[in-house]
Design a protein around this motif. Sequence first.
Motif, PDB file in Angstrom:
ATOM      1  N   TRP A  76       0.814  -1.215   0.000  1.00  0.00           N
ATOM      2  CA  TRP A  76       0.000   0.000   0.000  1.00  0.00           C
ATOM      3  C   TRP A  76       0.849   1.266   0.000  1.00  0.00           C
ATOM      4  CZ3 TRP A  76      -4.765   0.555  -1.425  1.00  0.00           C
ATOM      5  CH2 TRP A  76      -5.401   1.775  -1.190  1.00  0.00           C
ATOM      6  N   ASP A  77       1.976   1.245   0.706  1.00  0.00           N
ATOM      7  CA  ASP A  77       2.797   2.456   0.766  1.00  0.00           C
ATOM      8  C   ASP A  77       3.419   2.795  -0.577  1.00  0.00           C
ATOM      9  OD1 ASP A  77       4.522   0.083   1.386  1.00  0.00           O
ATOM     10  OD2 ASP A  77       6.094   1.604   1.339  1.00  0.00           O
ATOM     11  N   VAL A  78       3.518   1.796  -1.455  1.00  0.00           N
ATOM     12  CA  VAL A  78       4.000   2.032  -2.813  1.00  0.00           C
ATOM     13  C   VAL A  78       2.852   2.452  -3.723  1.00  0.00           C
ATOM     14  CG1 VAL A  78       4.984   0.919  -4.879  1.00  0.00           C
ATOM     15  CG2 VAL A  78       5.961   0.461  -2.614  1.00  0.00           C
ATOM     16  N   ALA A  79       1.753   1.717  -3.677  1.00  0.00           N
ATOM     17  CA  ALA A  79       0.638   1.938  -4.602  1.00  0.00           C
ATOM     18  C   ALA A  79      -0.069   3.268  -4.365  1.00  0.00           C
ATOM     19  CB  ALA A  79      -0.355   0.785  -4.483  1.00  0.00           C
ATOM     20  N   ARG A  80      -0.188   3.682  -3.104  1.00  0.00           N
ATOM     21  CA  ARG A  80      -0.992   4.867  -2.805  1.00  0.00           C
ATOM     22  C   ARG A  80      -0.465   6.132  -3.470  1.00  0.00           C
ATOM     23  NH1 ARG A  80       0.889   5.300   3.559  1.00  0.00           N
ATOM     24  NH2 ARG A  80       3.016   6.113   3.133  1.00  0.00           N
ATOM     25  N   ASP A  81       0.804   6.159  -3.817  1.00  0.00           N
ATOM     26  CA  ASP A  81       1.413   7.343  -4.420  1.00  0.00           C
ATOM     27  C   ASP A  81       1.406   7.312  -5.944  1.00  0.00           C
ATOM     28  OD1 ASP A  81       2.015   8.399  -1.885  1.00  0.00           O
ATOM     29  OD2 ASP A  81       3.891   7.245  -1.792  1.00  0.00           O
ATOM     30  N   ILE A  82       0.793   6.270  -6.523  1.00  0.00           N
ATOM     31  CA  ILE A  82       0.771   6.134  -7.990  1.00  0.00           C
ATOM     32  C   ILE A  82      -0.691   5.981  -8.411  1.00  0.00           C
ATOM     33  CG2 ILE A  82       1.694   4.885  -9.976  1.00  0.00           C
ATOM     34  CD1 ILE A  82       3.864   3.769  -8.155  1.00  0.00           C
ATOM     35  N   PRO A  83      -1.378   7.088  -8.666  1.00  0.00           N
ATOM     36  CA  PRO A  83      -2.819   7.020  -8.937  1.00  0.00           C
ATOM     37  C   PRO A  83      -3.185   6.147 -10.130  1.00  0.00           C
ATOM     38  CG  PRO A  83      -1.920   9.207  -9.440  1.00  0.00           C
ATOM     39  CD  PRO A  83      -0.879   8.476  -8.678  1.00  0.00           C
ATOM     40  N   GLU A  84      -2.299   6.020 -11.119  1.00  0.00           N
ATOM     41  CA  GLU A  84      -2.618   5.200 -12.289  1.00  0.00           C
ATOM     42  C   GLU A  84      -2.838   3.739 -11.937  1.00  0.00           C
ATOM     43  OE1 GLU A  84       0.263   8.442 -13.790  1.00  0.00           O
ATOM     44  OE2 GLU A  84      -0.004   7.181 -12.005  1.00  0.00           O
ATOM     45  N   LEU A  85      -2.237   3.284 -10.840  1.00  0.00           N
ATOM     46  CA  LEU A  85      -2.391   1.885 -10.450  1.00  0.00           C
ATOM     47  C   LEU A  85      -3.812   1.567 -10.013  1.00  0.00           C
ATOM     48  CD1 LEU A  85       0.900   1.241  -8.423  1.00  0.00           C
ATOM     49  CD2 LEU A  85       0.447   0.822 -10.853  1.00  0.00           C
ATOM     50  N   ARG A  88       4.657   2.155 -14.793  1.00  0.00           N
ATOM     51  CA  ARG A  88       4.301   3.205 -13.817  1.00  0.00           C
ATOM     52  C   ARG A  88       5.193   3.121 -12.573  1.00  0.00           C
ATOM     53  NH1 ARG A  88       1.840   3.309 -17.766  1.00  0.00           N
ATOM     54  NH2 ARG A  88       3.754   4.436 -18.219  1.00  0.00           N
ATOM     55  N   LEU A  89       5.489   1.906 -12.147  1.00  0.00           N
ATOM     56  CA  LEU A  89       6.344   1.745 -10.973  1.00  0.00           C
ATOM     57  C   LEU A  89       7.748   2.294 -11.243  1.00  0.00           C
ATOM     58  CD1 LEU A  89       5.153  -1.808  -9.930  1.00  0.00           C
ATOM     59  CD2 LEU A  89       5.075   0.210  -8.444  1.00  0.00           C
ATOM     60  N   GLU A  90       8.290   1.998 -12.421  1.00  0.00           N
ATOM     61  CA  GLU A  90       9.630   2.497 -12.731  1.00  0.00           C
ATOM     62  C   GLU A  90       9.645   4.013 -12.889  1.00  0.00           C
ATOM     63  OE1 GLU A  90      12.465  -0.883 -14.334  1.00  0.00           O
ATOM     64  OE2 GLU A  90      11.260  -0.023 -15.968  1.00  0.00           O
ATOM     65  N   GLU A  91       8.567   4.564 -13.411  1.00  0.00           N
ATOM     66  CA  GLU A  91       8.483   6.021 -13.526  1.00  0.00           C
ATOM     67  C   GLU A  91       8.532   6.706 -12.161  1.00  0.00           C
ATOM     68  OE1 GLU A  91       5.732   6.175 -17.602  1.00  0.00           O
ATOM     69  OE2 GLU A  91       4.867   6.649 -15.640  1.00  0.00           O
ATOM     70  N   HIS A  92       8.115   5.977 -11.140  1.00  0.00           N
ATOM     71  CA  HIS A  92       8.116   6.527  -9.778  1.00  0.00           C
ATOM     72  C   HIS A  92       9.310   6.040  -8.960  1.00  0.00           C
ATOM     73  CE1 HIS A  92       4.040   7.638 -10.939  1.00  0.00           C
ATOM     74  NE2 HIS A  92       4.000   8.439  -9.897  1.00  0.00           N
ATOM     75  N   GLY A  93      10.363   5.633  -9.640  1.00  0.00           N
ATOM     76  CA  GLY A  93      11.621   5.345  -8.971  1.00  0.00           C
ATOM     77  C   GLY A  93      11.855   3.918  -8.544  1.00  0.00           C
TER      78      GLY A  93
END
Length: 259
Positions: free
Chosen positions: A164-173, A186-191
């Motif tokens: 959740w701590d990863v997903a919550r910051d990526i609205p596209e997920l 999307r995950l790689e775009e967010h580091g």
Amino acid sequence: MTSAVGAKSGKPRYLQIADDIEQQIKAGALAPASEVPSETKLMDRYGVSVGTVRKALGVLRTSGLVETHHGKGSFVKSRPPVTRKSSDRFRRSHRKAGKAAYIAETEQAGVTPTVRVLAVGPVEAPAEIAERLGVAEGAKVLARRRLYFSDGTATEKATSYLPWDVARDIPELFEDNPGGGGIYARLEEHGHEFAEYTETVRARLATKQESTALSLSPGSPVIHLTRNAVTETGRVVEVCDTIMAADQFVLDYRIPATD
């Protein structure tokens, strides 16, 4: 009229019949998508009981040559299986081209892929998922459940889980369509740069629910593939459980020889 096929082969009668029908399929006498003769016709042709015919059809289903639809009969499979190359499907080049792994591999196989999103939202992590993600059992995680199709036929059902701590910051997920390249892009775009993907493959019989979702004949085999996506920091930021119709895929693994 009784067929004399395989009379001297020494094989059980149902295997002789399965071999004969397989040869008809390979020779084109039974074309792709055509109906296999009914059980009654096969009983008359080979002079055997309905039980023997059903065993023969079961062998052909397991071999991926025919599929049986309740109330409609058995039909020759209409397309070859998709080859899933482990060394290719997660290339960054695919993601940069806007293609998620499933889209890339099915297009390479010459079939038309489609995806139906069944559900996206928070769930409590089951024990096995929690262990793989390195979170507490029952912790909130994001689940993405999908059904994949090749040329309109359901071939696999997959569920991804993300911390959740990863997903919550990526609205596209949280969207049905996370955008070109899928959730890994999307995950790689967010580091969250990926270092490796680990997979475990098991074969078993489909459950009733899986058979319904994938339109499988009773007793059909499935591939149960579990994957962990690991970042360069060593963290698992996504795990995926996939149920695949075993006759629809060939799993191709490249394994380097090392000391």
